[in-house]
Design an enzyme around this catalytic site. Structure first.
Site, mmCIF file in Angstrom:
data_model
loop_
_atom_site.group_PDB
_atom_site.id
_atom_site.type_symbol
_atom_site.label_atom_id
_atom_site.label_comp_id
_atom_site.label_asym_id
_atom_site.label_seq_id
_atom_site.Cartn_x
_atom_site.Cartn_y
_atom_site.Cartn_z
ATOM 1 C CE LYS A 135 -4.482 -1.823 1.707
ATOM 2 N NZ LYS A 135 -5.422 -1.520 2.815
ATOM 3 C CE LYS B 210 -5.576 -10.162 -3.086
ATOM 4 N NZ LYS B 210 -6.057 -10.303 -1.729
ATOM 5 C CE LYS C 208 -14.076 -0.323 -5.185
ATOM 6 N NZ LYS C 208 -15.164 0.237 -5.863
#
Ligand code: TRP
Length: 326
Positions: free
Chosen positions: A111, A191, A194
C-alpha cells in the site's frame, strides 16, 4: 462458546473473492461459534477515499453481509466506528508494538508503494487496529483469507507483548482459513480485487456477469478450440473450484485437457452454478434495499451489544495499565 471476530472493509463493491474467501465461510461458522463481524470503516480511511460515498458504502456492505446469510440472531454485526473502544485499544497497542514489526508487513509495503503521496501513520498502524478489533472481544479465532495471515500473526505478537508487560489479559488469536482456494480475476493476471477492476460483484446482474465471463481470459496457451487446456493454470477454473461440485470439476478437467469441451462450454457451466448461488443473494439484497431501516437497526443493535463487551475489556485494560480511575 469460542468467539470469532472478522472484518470487511466498506470498499463499495463486494466481489466473488471477498465472498468465497471470507463471507461464505462466516455464514457457516455462525452456527458453531459466538461470532462478531464488523464493517471496518476506520481501516478504510487509511487510504484516500471518496468522503461522500463512505456512509453509503458502509450501509451497503452491511446489507450485503445480511443478504449473503449472516444473521443478527446468530451473530453480532456492526460498524467499527460505532464502537470507539476499537481505536482506544489500538492506541494502547501502539505502545507495545515494535515499529519493525509493522514496517515489514507485506500489505503495508504494497500500500505504501501504491499510495506514495499519503504514507500516513494510520496505514502503518492498520494491523495494530486490526489486532485491537480482534482482542477487544478476546476472540480466539479469526476467519480470513490467506493475505491476512501475517496480520493475525502480528495480533498474536501484540497479545504476547501486552500480556508479558501487564498480565495475562488477551488470548493469542488463530486464523481460520477458508477451504476454497483463492479466486483469480477475470483478467487472469492476479487475484480478484476491487482496485484491479478484474472482479465480478456479488450483486452484479446476470447479463453483466455473463459478459465478464464470456470475455474472461482462460488458459492463454489454449488458442484454438482444438488445443487441449490446463485447468490448473486457468483463472476460470479457480472460480469453478469455489462454485461447482466435484463431479463437474472432474468433467471439466477431462473435457478441458482432452479438448472435449471449449472454454465457452466451461464458462456456461460456471455461469449456471454462479446463478444458482448468487440469485437468492441478489433477491435478498433487493428486499433489504427496500427496507434499509431494518439493516440500520441490525447494525445499531450489533453496536450496542459490542459496546457492552468492549466496555468490560477496556475497564480491565485501563486497570492493568495502572491508569488513575475515580
Ligand atoms: N484487514 C482485513 C482485510 O483487509 C479486514 C479486517 C479489519 C479484519 N479488521 C479485522 C479481518 C479483524 C479480520 C479481523 O480483509
Amino acid at each position: 462458546m469460542k468467539r470469532i471476530f472478522s472484518g470487511i472493509q466498506p470498499t463499495g463493491e463486494i466481489h466473488l473473492g471477498n465472498y468465497v474467501g471470507a463471507i461464505r465461510n462466516w455464514v457457516y461458522l455462525q452456527d458453531e461459534y459466538d461470532c462478531v463481524f464488523s464493517v471496518v470503516d476506520y481501516h478504510a480511511i487509511t487510504i484516500e477515499y471518496p468522503v461522500e460515498e463512505m456512509a453509503k458504502r458502509t450501509l451497503e456492505t452491511g446489507l450485503i453481509l445480511l443478504a449473503c446469510g449472516l444473521s443478527p440472531e446468530k451473530s453480532k454485526i456492526f460498524v467499527q466506528s460505532h464502537v470507539p473502544e476499537h481505536t482506544e485499544l489500538a492506541w494502547i497497542f501502539n505502545t507495545v508494538t515494535p515499529i519493525g514489526e509493522v514496517e515489514r508487513m507485506t500489505q503495508f509495503k504494497d500500500k505504501a508503494k501504491q499510495h506514495r503521496a499519503n504514507i500516513n501513520m494510520g496505514l502503518m498502524g492498520y494491523p495494530v487496529l486490526q489486532s485491537a478489533d480482534i482482542l477487544l472481544y478476546k476472540a480466539g479465532y479469526v476467519p480470513v483469507g490467506e493475505d491476512q495471515v501475517q496480520h493475525i500473526e502480528l495480533s498474536r505478537e501484540v497479545a504476547r507483548k501486552f500480556n508479558a508487560r501487564f498480565g495475562d489479559v488477551f488470548p493469542e488469536p488463530q486464523e481460520i482459513l477458508s477451504m476454497a482456494p483463492r479466486i483469480l480475476g477475470v483478467d487472469g493476471q492476479a487475484k480478484m480485487s476491487k482496485s484491479l477492476g478484474n472482479f465480478i460483484g456479488v450483486l452484479e446482474e446476470e447479463a453483466g456477469i455473463w459478459e465478464k465471463l464470456r470475455t474472461a481470459v482462460t488458459d492463454v496457451n489454449r488458442v484454438h478450440r482444438t488445443d487441449p487446456g490446463d485447468p490448473n493454470i486457468c483463472n476460470i477454473y479457480t472460480i469453478h473450484r469455489a462454485f461447482s461440485d466435484n463431479s463437474m470439476l472432474i468433467e471439466i478437467d477431462k473435457g478441458c485437457t482432452s479438448a472435449g469441451i471449449g472454454c465457452i462450454d466451461c464458462k456456461k457451466m460456471l455461469f449456471e452454478n454462479l446463478k444458482k448461488e448468487l440469485t437468492p443473494i441478489r433477491e435478498k439484497a433487493r428486499e433489504l434495499a427496500a427496507n434499509t431501516d431494518y439493516v440500520k437497526d441490525v447494525l445499531h443493535q450489533g453496536a450496542g451489544a459490542c459496546r457492552k463487551i468492549a466496555d468490560v475489556t477496556m475497564e480491565e485494560v485501563r486497570r492493568v495499565l495502572g491508569l488513575y480511575r475515580t
